[in-house]
Design a protein around this motif. Structure first.
Motif, PDB file in Angstrom:
ATOM      1  N   ALA A   1       0.828  -1.195   0.000  1.00 44.90           N
ATOM      2  CA  ALA A   1       0.000   0.000   0.000  1.00 44.90           C
ATOM      3  C   ALA A   1       0.870   1.255   0.000  1.00 44.90           C
ATOM      4  N   PRO A   2       0.404   2.365  -0.605  1.00 43.41           N
ATOM      5  CA  PRO A   2       1.215   3.584  -0.658  1.00 43.41           C
ATOM      6  C   PRO A   2       1.624   4.109   0.711  1.00 43.41           C
ATOM      7  N   PHE A   3       0.745   3.990   1.734  1.00 39.60           N
ATOM      8  CA  PHE A   3       1.103   4.511   3.056  1.00 39.60           C
ATOM      9  C   PHE A   3       2.099   3.621   3.778  1.00 39.60           C
ATOM     10  N   ASP A   4       2.378   2.432   3.237  1.00 34.74           N
ATOM     11  CA  ASP A   4       3.392   1.544   3.827  1.00 34.74           C
ATOM     12  C   ASP A   4       4.706   1.586   3.057  1.00 34.74           C
ATOM     13  N   GLN A   5       4.828   2.478   2.077  1.00 41.08           N
ATOM     14  CA  GLN A   5       6.025   2.538   1.241  1.00 41.08           C
ATOM     15  C   GLN A   5       6.974   3.609   1.743  1.00 41.08           C
ATOM     16  N   ASN A   6       8.220   3.256   1.938  1.00 42.26           N
ATOM     17  CA  ASN A   6       9.303   4.184   2.246  1.00 42.26           C
ATOM     18  C   ASN A   6      10.295   4.126   1.088  1.00 42.26           C
ATOM     19  N   LEU A   7      10.313   5.185   0.267  1.00 46.92           N
ATOM     20  CA  LEU A   7      11.132   5.211  -0.937  1.00 46.92           C
ATOM     21  C   LEU A   7      12.350   6.086  -0.718  1.00 46.92           C
ATOM     22  N   SER A   8      13.458   5.647  -1.265  1.00 49.21           N
ATOM     23  CA  SER A   8      14.698   6.414  -1.187  1.00 49.21           C
ATOM     24  C   SER A   8      15.501   6.175  -2.445  1.00 49.21           C
ATOM     25  N   MET A   9      16.364   7.139  -2.767  1.00 49.08           N
ATOM     26  CA  MET A   9      17.225   7.047  -3.951  1.00 49.08           C
ATOM     27  C   MET A   9      18.540   7.727  -3.629  1.00 49.08           C
ATOM     28  N   ASP A  10      19.632   6.989  -3.768  1.00 53.17           N
ATOM     29  CA  ASP A  10      20.976   7.501  -3.471  1.00 53.17           C
ATOM     30  C   ASP A  10      21.062   8.051  -2.054  1.00 53.17           C
ATOM     31  N   GLY A  11      20.416   7.367  -1.095  1.00 49.81           N
ATOM     32  CA  GLY A  11      20.456   7.786   0.300  1.00 49.81           C
ATOM     33  C   GLY A  11      19.515   8.916   0.644  1.00 49.81           C
ATOM     34  N   LYS A  12      18.732   9.426  -0.319  1.00 47.04           N
ATOM     35  CA  LYS A  12      17.812  10.531  -0.089  1.00 47.04           C
ATOM     36  C   LYS A  12      16.395   9.989  -0.023  1.00 47.04           C
ATOM     37  N   LEU A  13      15.660  10.363   1.056  1.00 44.55           N
ATOM     38  CA  LEU A  13      14.305   9.888   1.253  1.00 44.55           C
ATOM     39  C   LEU A  13      13.341  10.657   0.355  1.00 44.55           C
ATOM     40  N   LEU A  14      12.462   9.939  -0.342  1.00 45.69           N
ATOM     41  CA  LEU A  14      11.443  10.541  -1.205  1.00 45.69           C
ATOM     42  C   LEU A  14      10.123  10.507  -0.449  1.00 45.69           C
ATOM     43  N   SER A  15       9.675  11.671   0.048  1.00 44.66           N
ATOM     44  CA  SER A  15       8.516  11.703   0.933  1.00 44.66           C
ATOM     45  C   SER A  15       7.402  12.636   0.463  1.00 44.66           C
ATOM     46  N   ASP A  16       7.694  13.593  -0.413  1.00 44.10           N
ATOM     47  CA  ASP A  16       6.682  14.555  -0.842  1.00 44.10           C
ATOM     48  C   ASP A  16       5.833  13.937  -1.947  1.00 44.10           C
ATOM     49  N   ASP A  17       4.609  13.524  -1.600  1.00 48.38           N
ATOM     50  CA  ASP A  17       3.757  12.845  -2.575  1.00 48.38           C
ATOM     51  C   ASP A  17       3.286  13.759  -3.686  1.00 48.38           C
ATOM     52  N   THR A  18       3.238  15.066  -3.452  1.00 47.84           N
ATOM     53  CA  THR A  18       2.755  16.000  -4.468  1.00 47.84           C
ATOM     54  C   THR A  18       3.849  16.443  -5.436  1.00 47.84           C
TER      55      THR A  18
ATOM     56  N   GLU B   1      16.599   5.291 -15.816  1.00 47.92           N
ATOM     57  CA  GLU B   1      17.518   4.250 -15.354  1.00 47.92           C
ATOM     58  C   GLU B   1      17.868   4.400 -13.868  1.00 47.92           C
ATOM     59  N   SER B   2      17.118   5.226 -13.133  1.00 46.07           N
ATOM     60  CA  SER B   2      17.376   5.356 -11.699  1.00 46.07           C
ATOM     61  C   SER B   2      16.923   4.099 -10.968  1.00 46.07           C
ATOM     62  N   VAL B   3      17.567   3.836  -9.830  1.00 47.97           N
ATOM     63  CA  VAL B   3      17.210   2.701  -8.981  1.00 47.97           C
ATOM     64  C   VAL B   3      16.636   3.268  -7.681  1.00 47.97           C
ATOM     65  N   ILE B   4      15.373   2.981  -7.410  1.00 48.08           N
ATOM     66  CA  ILE B   4      14.673   3.464  -6.225  1.00 48.08           C
ATOM     67  C   ILE B   4      14.513   2.294  -5.258  1.00 48.08           C
ATOM     68  N   LEU B   5      14.899   2.524  -3.993  1.00 46.79           N
ATOM     69  CA  LEU B   5      14.788   1.488  -2.967  1.00 46.79           C
ATOM     70  C   LEU B   5      13.433   1.591  -2.284  1.00 46.79           C
ATOM     71  N   LEU B   6      12.791   0.451  -2.102  1.00 45.97           N
ATOM     72  CA  LEU B   6      11.492   0.367  -1.440  1.00 45.97           C
ATOM     73  C   LEU B   6      11.635  -0.404  -0.143  1.00 45.97           C
ATOM     74  N   LYS B   7      11.296   0.251   0.951  1.00 46.27           N
ATOM     75  CA  LYS B   7      11.258  -0.401   2.267  1.00 46.27           C
ATOM     76  C   LYS B   7       9.803  -0.394   2.726  1.00 46.27           C
ATOM     77  N   ALA B   8       9.208  -1.580   2.879  1.00 39.90           N
ATOM     78  CA  ALA B   8       7.798  -1.697   3.226  1.00 39.90           C
ATOM     79  C   ALA B   8       7.646  -1.815   4.730  1.00 39.90           C
ATOM     80  N   ASP B   9       6.686  -1.064   5.296  1.00 42.49           N
ATOM     81  CA  ASP B   9       6.348  -1.178   6.723  1.00 42.49           C
ATOM     82  C   ASP B   9       5.580  -2.465   6.927  1.00 42.49           C
ATOM     83  N   GLU B  10       6.099  -3.334   7.809  1.00 39.57           N
ATOM     84  CA  GLU B  10       5.471  -4.617   8.081  1.00 39.57           C
ATOM     85  C   GLU B  10       4.476  -4.466   9.231  1.00 39.57           C
TER      86      GLU B  10
END
Length: 640
Positions: free
Chosen positions: A578-595, A606-615
């Motif tokens: 779910a979107p509210f359980d997604q923690n996205l980051s790229m190159d160590g920078k957190l992506l948090s602004d949904d707008t 070709e960017s690689v985005i890391l997804l950390k899911a809240d369990e």
């Protein structure tokens, strides 16, 4: 309250009362009723109510009157239908008319008043009743038809003389031809089994022989459709069908019978594999169905122009093969990536390297691999690497990294052979000079770098990275706070095909190219003229620059103006998170602004985005603490 071991009994209560142990329950009981109060309605309200009541009564009277009129009309229509229905069938030997069945059904439907009679949809090209439209018509008596046309109008009127004899005769002819076609198909099949001797017979295309029956049926169906739809005012569906048929004919090139062996010059084609000889009897059968088919007797000579072109084509193919073989033997280092120098590890035995565009190398390799299918390369266009002022667009540092995919480095000895084989518009050379002292070597280019155009190129590249559409980004799901390190151990994560490709790239050139290995008689590969190439091969191995997907990673198509929230929705469909359980980051920078848009967040193709899911919470100790807080209600009034 905690559940007790013994089952609790229901509390006793008297009749008319209710007892409960549940908290927050209140029961109200009516003690006495208040006396009703008499309220006087204001005069203006009373007047409004009376006015509305009058309007309502008038509306009811109008509805009743309309209902009476409707019932009266219904009775009249019922009597009319009852009388006409009995006289509707035409008796044998009596005059009759054909009327549209659709109109008759609408006449019987009392909900809609009938429109004027319209029989035009059932007319043929001769203005009479089409034989195929009989099922859409109803035969009625002349008395009822006179009543319908006198009361409702319309037309044209179709009586016993309206049946089209010409259409019936044409339809019978087509049916007889279709039956004859089945018999002729069997006869032609037997005639094709007979071997034709001498110069008797005729040439027929093999494709035409396979589909001649279908072509004949299509011709008959086209004649039938032309006869059916030649009148444009028959119906709207016919016009739409004609338009669709015309579009199909424009899109698809029609190939008539025996035209598959006609050359572009209108003569017999030279390829004997596409045609065969049939007997005279079989050809006469074909001519009955295809009188305009091109005719080629067995003694007919092939097209002379095509023979000349074929001979020239064979000579060109042989010339291209010889040219490709000579160029491949002369430019072995250019053909194999492993044998080319690399700026990241400059070879020690030379201080000069030449540059050509990578596009030329790719086109030249296509020609060498398939000389009969690809056109030969005659020139090298290095102008794509230069700016309008004639300066170089790349720095030495960029050519060792991101711009290395645009250029190809050439050995000096090989450059001399390239200048003899190809026309070079601009010579681009990189020179190494030893600087004084411990500064190390210096590198210069001819022509020199154009700083202004280089800066403009970088700005344009950055702009392109921020203004992309339908680009690919990779989302990697982190499991247990650990990310697969594809850089440290790529062989554990790449697919089998990519691993095989990596092993193929690391093979010696003699083993990688079977043609080269065969030319050397299976012996060991020859040593390169550059003695230090072995050192270069260890230090500067060329690897693929394309992204290699790892386990737990998926590719998504995104655009720069897409918001982070929209990306999270795509990730939800891909990873079921779910979107509210997604923690996205790229190159160590957190992506948090949904707008925010992906372009403003620095997400490039070709960017690689890391997804950390809240369990979900699985800590039972924390759940016990929550339960401890709820025990504070015990002993109070709410706990009983």
């Amino acid at each position: 309250a905690e559940p007790s071991k013994s089952q609790t009994r229901k509390p006793k209560c008297g009749k008319g009362t209710h007892c409960s142990r549940n908290a927050y329950m209140l029961v109200y009981r009516l003690q006495a009723r208040e006396k009703s109060l008499t309220v006087e309605v204001p005069a203006f309200l009373q007047e409004l109510v009376e006015r509305d009541n009058c309007k309502f009564e008038e509306w009811c009277n109008e509805m009743a009157e309309m209902r009476k009129q409707s019932v009266a009309r219904g009775k009249i229509k019922h009597e009319e239908v009852k009388e006409l229905y009995q006289r509707l069938p035409a008796e044998a030997g009596s005059p009759y008319d054909f009327i549209s069945l659709e109109w008759l059904q609408k006449w019987l439907d009392e909900s809609t008043p009938p429109k004027p009679i319209d029989n035009t949809a059932c007319l043929c090209s001769h203005g009479k009743l089409h034989p195929d439209k009989i099922s859409l018509m109803k035969r009625i008596s002349e008395y009822v038809a006179d009543f319908f046309y006198r009361r409702y109008g319309g037309g044209p009127r179709l009586n016993v003389k309206a049946l089209c004899k010409d259409c019936v005769v044409e339809r019978c002819r087509i049916l007889r031809l279709k039956n004859q076609l089945n018999e002729d198909y069997k006869a032609v099949t037997n005639l094709l089994k007979v071997t034709v001797k001498g110069n008797d017979g005729f040439w027929v295309g093999k494709a035409s022989l396979r589909s001649w029956r279908q072509l004949a049926l299509e011709q008959l169906n086209e004649q039938d459709e032309d006869a059916e739809h030649s009148n444009g005012k028959m119906n709207g569906n016919a016009q739409n069908k004609d338009e669709s048929n015309e579009e199909k004919r424009e899109e698809e090139e029609e190939l008539n019978f025996n035209e598959d062996i006609v050359c572009p010059h209108g003569d017999l084609c030279i390829s004997e594999n596409e045609r065969r000889v049939v007997s005279k009897e079989a050809w006469e059968k074909f001519k009955q169905y295809f009188p305009k088919a091109p005719e080629f007797p067995n003694s007919k000579e092939c097209c002379s122009q095509c023979k000349i072109l074929e001979r020239e084509g064979e000579e060109n193919e042989a010339l291209h093969k010889m040219m490709a073989s000579e160029q491949k033997t002369s430019l072995q280092n250019l053909f194999h990536d492993k044998c080319r120098p690399c700026l990241g590890s400059w070879p020690q035995e030379t201080d000069e390297l030449y540059i050509v565009s990578q596009f030329f190398v790719e086109e030249w390799r296509k020609f060498v691999r398939r000389p009969t299918r690809c056109s030969p390369v005659s020139s090298i266009a290095n102008s794509v690497l230069l700016c309008p002022h004639g300066g170089l667009m790349f720095t030495f540092a960029s050519m060792t990294k991101e711009d290395s995919k645009h250029i190809a480095l050439i050995w000096p000895s090989e450059w001399e052979r390239i200048q003899k084989l190809f026309v070079v518009d601009h010579v681009i050379k990189i020179t190494r000079t030893q600087g004084p002292g411990p500064e190390g070597p210096r590198y210069s280019s001819e022509p020199q770098l154009c700083p202004e155009c280089r800066e403009g190129l970088l700005c344009q590249q950055q702009r392109d990275l921020r203004e992309y559409t339908q680009a690919t980004v990779y989302v990697h799901k982190v499991v247990d706070n650990k990310k697969v390190m594809k850089d440290a151990a790529p062989e554990l994560n790449v697919s089998s095909s990519e691993a095989e490709e990596e092993r193929e790239e690391n093979k010696p050139e003699g083993e990688q190219d079977p043609d080269f290995n065969q030319a050397n008689g299976g012996a060991k590969r020859q040593k390169l003229s550059q003695q230090s190439y072995i050192t270069y091969q260890k230090q500067g191995i060329r690897r693929s620059t394309r992204h290699r997907k790892v386990r737990g990673e998926k590719a998504l198509l995104v655009s720069a103006n897409q918001t982070l929230k929209e990306l999270k929705i795509q990730i939800m469909h891909a990873f079921s998170v779910a979107p509210f359980d997604q923690n996205l980051s790229m190159d160590g920078k957190l992506l948090s602004d949904d707008t925010a848009t992906l372009g403003s967040l620095g997400v490039i193709p070709e960017s690689v985005i890391l997804l950390k899911a809240d369990e979900p919470i699985a800590d039972y100790a924390a759940m016990d603490d929550v339960m401890q807080g709820q025990r504070g209600w015990r002993g109070g009034g709410l706990g009983d």
